[in-house]
Design a protein around this motif. Structure first.
Motif, PDB file in Angstrom:
ATOM      1  N   UNK A  53       0.831  -1.200   0.000  1.00 55.35           N
ATOM      2  CA  UNK A  53       0.000   0.000   0.000  1.00 55.35           C
ATOM      3  C   UNK A  53       0.868   1.254   0.000  1.00 55.35           C
ATOM      4  N   UNK A  54       1.909   1.265   0.816  1.00 60.23           N
ATOM      5  CA  UNK A  54       2.822   2.411   0.856  1.00 60.23           C
ATOM      6  C   UNK A  54       3.510   2.588  -0.493  1.00 60.23           C
ATOM      7  N   UNK A  55       3.917   1.486  -1.115  1.00 62.14           N
ATOM      8  CA  UNK A  55       4.551   1.564  -2.438  1.00 62.14           C
ATOM      9  C   UNK A  55       3.590   2.171  -3.455  1.00 62.14           C
ATOM     10  N   UNK A  56       2.313   1.740  -3.396  1.00 61.99           N
ATOM     11  CA  UNK A  56       1.321   2.259  -4.336  1.00 61.99           C
ATOM     12  C   UNK A  56       1.100   3.756  -4.125  1.00 61.99           C
ATOM     13  N   UNK A  57       1.012   4.169  -2.872  1.00 60.47           N
ATOM     14  CA  UNK A  57       0.815   5.595  -2.567  1.00 60.47           C
ATOM     15  C   UNK A  57       2.023   6.400  -3.032  1.00 60.47           C
ATOM     16  N   UNK A  58       3.232   5.883  -2.771  1.00 58.74           N
ATOM     17  CA  UNK A  58       4.444   6.576  -3.209  1.00 58.74           C
ATOM     18  C   UNK A  58       4.481   6.724  -4.725  1.00 58.74           C
ATOM     19  N   UNK A  59       4.068   5.666  -5.434  1.00 61.14           N
ATOM     20  CA  UNK A  59       4.054   5.726  -6.896  1.00 61.14           C
ATOM     21  C   UNK A  59       3.024   6.738  -7.396  1.00 61.14           C
ATOM     22  N   UNK A  60       1.877   6.808  -6.724  1.00 66.46           N
ATOM     23  CA  UNK A  60       0.845   7.764  -7.137  1.00 66.46           C
ATOM     24  C   UNK A  60       1.302   9.192  -6.890  1.00 66.46           C
ATOM     25  N   UNK A  61       2.025   9.410  -5.792  1.00 64.29           N
ATOM     26  CA  UNK A  61       2.484  10.763  -5.480  1.00 64.29           C
ATOM     27  C   UNK A  61       3.539  11.246  -6.467  1.00 64.29           C
ATOM     28  N   UNK A  62       4.321  10.312  -7.014  1.00 69.89           N
ATOM     29  CA  UNK A  62       5.366  10.711  -7.950  1.00 69.89           C
ATOM     30  C   UNK A  62       4.925  10.556  -9.413  1.00 69.89           C
ATOM     31  N   UNK A  63       3.669  10.194  -9.631  1.00 71.42           N
ATOM     32  CA  UNK A  63       3.168  10.015 -10.995  1.00 71.42           C
ATOM     33  C   UNK A  63       2.980  11.366 -11.676  1.00 71.42           C
ATOM     34  N   UNK A  64       3.125  11.400 -12.999  1.00 75.92           N
ATOM     35  CA  UNK A  64       2.894  12.659 -13.710  1.00 75.92           C
ATOM     36  C   UNK A  64       1.428  13.079 -13.614  1.00 75.92           C
ATOM     37  N   UNK A  65       1.186  14.351 -13.806  1.00 74.68           N
ATOM     38  CA  UNK A  65      -0.174  14.892 -13.767  1.00 74.68           C
ATOM     39  C   UNK A  65      -0.989  14.278 -14.902  1.00 74.68           C
ATOM     40  N   UNK A  66      -2.222  13.868 -14.635  1.00 71.36           N
ATOM     41  CA  UNK A  66      -3.043  13.283 -15.713  1.00 71.36           C
ATOM     42  C   UNK A  66      -3.274  14.284 -16.838  1.00 71.36           C
ATOM     43  N   UNK A  67      -3.283  13.779 -18.046  1.00 75.28           N
ATOM     44  CA  UNK A  67      -3.497  14.618 -19.217  1.00 75.28           C
ATOM     45  C   UNK A  67      -4.919  14.431 -19.710  1.00 75.28           C
ATOM     46  N   UNK A  68      -5.652  15.531 -19.838  1.00 71.04           N
ATOM     47  CA  UNK A  68      -7.049  15.445 -20.273  1.00 71.04           C
ATOM     48  C   UNK A  68      -7.152  15.287 -21.787  1.00 71.04           C
ATOM     49  N   UNK A  69      -6.309  15.981 -22.520  1.00 71.20           N
ATOM     50  CA  UNK A  69      -6.370  15.935 -23.986  1.00 71.20           C
ATOM     51  C   UNK A  69      -5.101  15.260 -24.506  1.00 71.20           C
ATOM     52  N   UNK A  70      -5.166  13.943 -24.699  1.00 63.30           N
ATOM     53  CA  UNK A  70      -3.980  13.188 -25.123  1.00 63.30           C
ATOM     54  C   UNK A  70      -3.529  13.552 -26.526  1.00 63.30           C
ATOM     55  N   UNK A  71      -4.469  13.821 -27.411  1.00 66.76           N
ATOM     56  CA  UNK A  71      -4.076  14.162 -28.784  1.00 66.76           C
ATOM     57  C   UNK A  71      -3.251  15.443 -28.812  1.00 66.76           C
ATOM     58  N   UNK A  72      -3.681  16.455 -28.079  1.00 65.40           N
ATOM     59  CA  UNK A  72      -2.926  17.705 -28.025  1.00 65.40           C
ATOM     60  C   UNK A  72      -1.574  17.478 -27.359  1.00 65.40           C
ATOM     61  N   UNK A  73      -1.577  16.709 -26.293  1.00 59.75           N
ATOM     62  CA  UNK A  73      -0.335  16.441 -25.574  1.00 59.75           C
ATOM     63  C   UNK A  73       0.669  15.732 -26.493  1.00 59.75           C
ATOM     64  N   UNK A  74       0.224  14.726 -27.207  1.00 61.71           N
ATOM     65  CA  UNK A  74       1.127  14.007 -28.114  1.00 61.71           C
ATOM     66  C   UNK A  74       1.590  14.900 -29.258  1.00 61.71           C
ATOM     67  N   UNK A  75       0.698  15.759 -29.749  1.00 64.71           N
ATOM     68  CA  UNK A  75       1.069  16.690 -30.820  1.00 64.71           C
ATOM     69  C   UNK A  75       2.117  17.672 -30.346  1.00 64.71           C
ATOM     70  N   UNK A  76       1.998  18.137 -29.089  1.00 65.04           N
ATOM     71  CA  UNK A  76       2.960  19.094 -28.525  1.00 65.04           C
ATOM     72  C   UNK A  76       4.341  18.470 -28.317  1.00 65.04           C
ATOM     73  N   UNK A  77       4.396  17.186 -28.111  1.00 64.12           N
ATOM     74  CA  UNK A  77       5.680  16.527 -27.903  1.00 64.12           C
ATOM     75  C   UNK A  77       6.419  16.480 -29.217  1.00 64.12           C
TER      76      UNK A  77
END
Length: 77
Positions: A53-77
Motif C-alpha cells: 500500500x505504501x509503495x502504491x501511494x508513493x508511486x501515485x504521489x510521484x506520478x505525472x499529472x493526468x493529461x485530459x487531452x492526449x491528442x494535443x499532448x502528443x502533438x505538442x511533444x
C-alpha cells in the motif's frame, strides 16, 4: 466432500518461502484480530501487511499529472 482446512493451511505454510512466512503469519493475526470488522477487506490488510500500500501511494504521489487531452499532448511533444 469435506476439506480439512487445518490440513490445507499446514500444506500451504510448508510450501511458503521463508521470506513470505512472517508476512503471512502477520496477516493471519490481523484477520483474527479484526474478524468482527466487516468493512475491512482481506485485500486491504494484505496491502498494509506487505507494505505494498505504501509503495502504491508513493508511486501515485510521484506520478505525472493526468493529461485530459492526449491528442494535443502528443502533438505538442
Amino acid at each position: 466432500m469435506t476439506i480439512n482446512i487445518r490440513q490445507e493451511i499446514h500444506k500451504a505454510v510448508d510450501d511458503l518461502p521463508d521470506q513470505h512466512l512472517s508476512d503471512v503469519l502477520h496477516l493471519i493475526e490481523l484477520l483474527i484480530q479484526h474478524a468482527d470488522q466487516a468493512d475491512v477487506e482481506p485485500e486491504e490488510m494484505w496491502l498494509l501487511t506487505s507494505g505494498n500500500l505504501k509503495k502504491m501511494v508513493d508511486e501515485m504521489e510521484s506520478a505525472p499529472i493526468p493529461t485530459e487531452d492526449w491528442r494535443k499532448h502528443l502533438h505538442d511533444i
